[in-house]
Write a protein that holds these residues in place. Sequence first.
Motif, short mmCIF file in Angstrom:
data_model
loop_
_atom_site.label_atom_id
_atom_site.label_comp_id
_atom_site.label_asym_id
_atom_site.label_seq_id
_atom_site.Cartn_x
_atom_site.Cartn_y
_atom_site.Cartn_z
N UNK A 139 0.48 -0.96 0.05
CA UNK A 139 -0.13 -0.22 -0.08
C UNK A 139 0.46 1.53 -0.07
N UNK A 140 1.05 1.93 -1.32
CA UNK A 140 1.66 3.47 -1.41
C UNK A 140 0.52 4.56 -0.19
N UNK A 141 0.48 5.28 0.26
CA UNK A 141 0.08 6.02 0.34
C UNK A 141 -1.98 5.86 1.27
N UNK A 142 -1.56 4.83 1.55
CA UNK A 142 -2.73 4.31 0.53
C UNK A 142 -4.16 4.94 2.16
N UNK A 143 -4.73 4.98 1.51
CA UNK A 143 -6.08 5.82 1.74
C UNK A 143 -7.85 4.97 2.34
N UNK A 246 2.92 -1.55 3.84
CA UNK A 246 2.87 -0.03 3.72
C UNK A 246 3.73 1.38 4.41
N UNK A 247 3.39 2.26 2.96
CA UNK A 247 4.56 3.26 2.85
C UNK A 247 3.29 4.29 2.76
N UNK A 248 4.18 4.94 4.01
CA UNK A 248 3.46 6.92 3.84
C UNK A 248 4.46 7.58 3.94
N UNK A 249 3.84 9.00 3.87
CA UNK A 249 4.51 10.65 4.23
C UNK A 249 4.25 10.72 5.37
N UNK A 250 5.30 11.61 6.09
CA UNK A 250 4.97 11.72 7.40
C UNK A 250 4.24 13.47 7.18
N UNK A 251 4.33 13.74 5.96
CA UNK A 251 3.73 15.03 6.50
C UNK A 251 1.86 14.95 5.99
N UNK A 252 1.17 14.32 7.06
CA UNK A 252 -0.20 14.77 7.28
C UNK A 252 -0.52 15.48 5.58
N UNK A 253 -2.55 15.22 5.26
CA UNK A 253 -3.64 15.99 4.79
C UNK A 253 -4.72 15.21 5.28
N UNK A 260 -4.30 6.40 8.30
CA UNK A 260 -4.80 5.50 7.63
C UNK A 260 -3.87 4.13 7.39
N UNK A 261 -2.63 4.43 7.21
CA UNK A 261 -1.13 3.64 7.49
C UNK A 261 -0.90 3.47 8.63
N UNK A 262 -0.46 4.38 9.24
CA UNK A 262 -0.51 3.35 10.70
C UNK A 262 -1.41 2.77 11.64
N UNK A 273 5.13 -8.00 8.08
CA UNK A 273 5.02 -6.70 8.18
C UNK A 273 5.32 -5.35 8.42
N UNK A 274 5.55 -4.47 7.46
CA UNK A 274 6.35 -3.42 7.02
C UNK A 274 5.58 -1.76 7.03
N UNK A 275 6.55 -1.14 7.77
CA UNK A 275 5.76 0.08 7.49
C UNK A 275 6.93 1.50 7.46
#
Length: 308
Positions: A139-143, A246-253, A260-262, A273-275
């Motif tokens: 999941x890349x910046x999954x919503x 799960x891949x996320x950026x740490x600048x939330x919007x 959602x990623x966390x 599983x990897x974060x």
Amino acid sequence: MTAPNIETVAVKTPYWDIAANIQFPPDFDASKKYPAIIAAHPIGSCKEQTAGNIYGKALAEAGYVVIAFDASYQGESGGEPRFTEDPWQRVADFSHVVDFLLTVPYVDADRIGVIGVCGGGGYSIAAAKTERRIKAVASITGVNFGNLLNEAFSAYDPVATLEAISAQRSAEVLGAEAEVQNLLPPTVEDAKGANIDVEEATEYYKTDRGQAPGGTTCSLVSRRASGYGWDAFLNVEKLLTQPLIVVIGDKPGAFGAYRDGLEVYRRAASTKKELVVAEGFSHYDLYDQPEPVKIALDRVIPFFAANL
């Protein structure tokens, strides 16, 4: 990075065809068997955008057969009425794509993974809960689309929004013209001062950076209701057991990918599983910007190598 060869195919379903692009590894040999990855595009997007032309391309170069598909009702896929974002149907689409892959002689049916970007990330997780032929999930910046509707897309008043949707659907049944809304401001200038996700989405979808004919960012108002009762993460504690990254950026919007990623990383039953947190980057940076995309791929490619 050399562009891989691409073949456009029609995935047959009982109701309409799903349009998809297959990308092949370098030195592809049709007599061999390859692991395959299904690539799912964001909400309002299409197969030619980030899931296909960034992540799909890189994974094909890494040795995978990648199939990026347009969601039903969108892009070049069938389905009426157009511009419908139906999460139940989007999840069902994955199983039809898996069915198709099982008929392709050069695909190893026991090594099928999935990668999704934005809404496609949430849909990939939701599909994997019940589609056991999917063996690994990225999941890349999954919503989670259900969260997005009940929060930012309804101004945190989902009941009032559902009343308006119901009224519009009733009006259309009685002959009123369908209402199709663009989910974004018309120009980058119009988006200035908005939440970071809205501003950066507009910059991606409304300029040459990310524009594609099938990526309309339009939504048919009268067909939005079903998503409000949908949750990509329902029962992940029991059903999502496949390896997960799960891949996320740490600048939330406002679209909620960071949260959602966390959440899904914490809740998923997966023992593997990897974060991955791309520090200093936003949701839309992970669509196509070289540095955060490299951060993602440097973990995603080894993840699939280990789990497919």
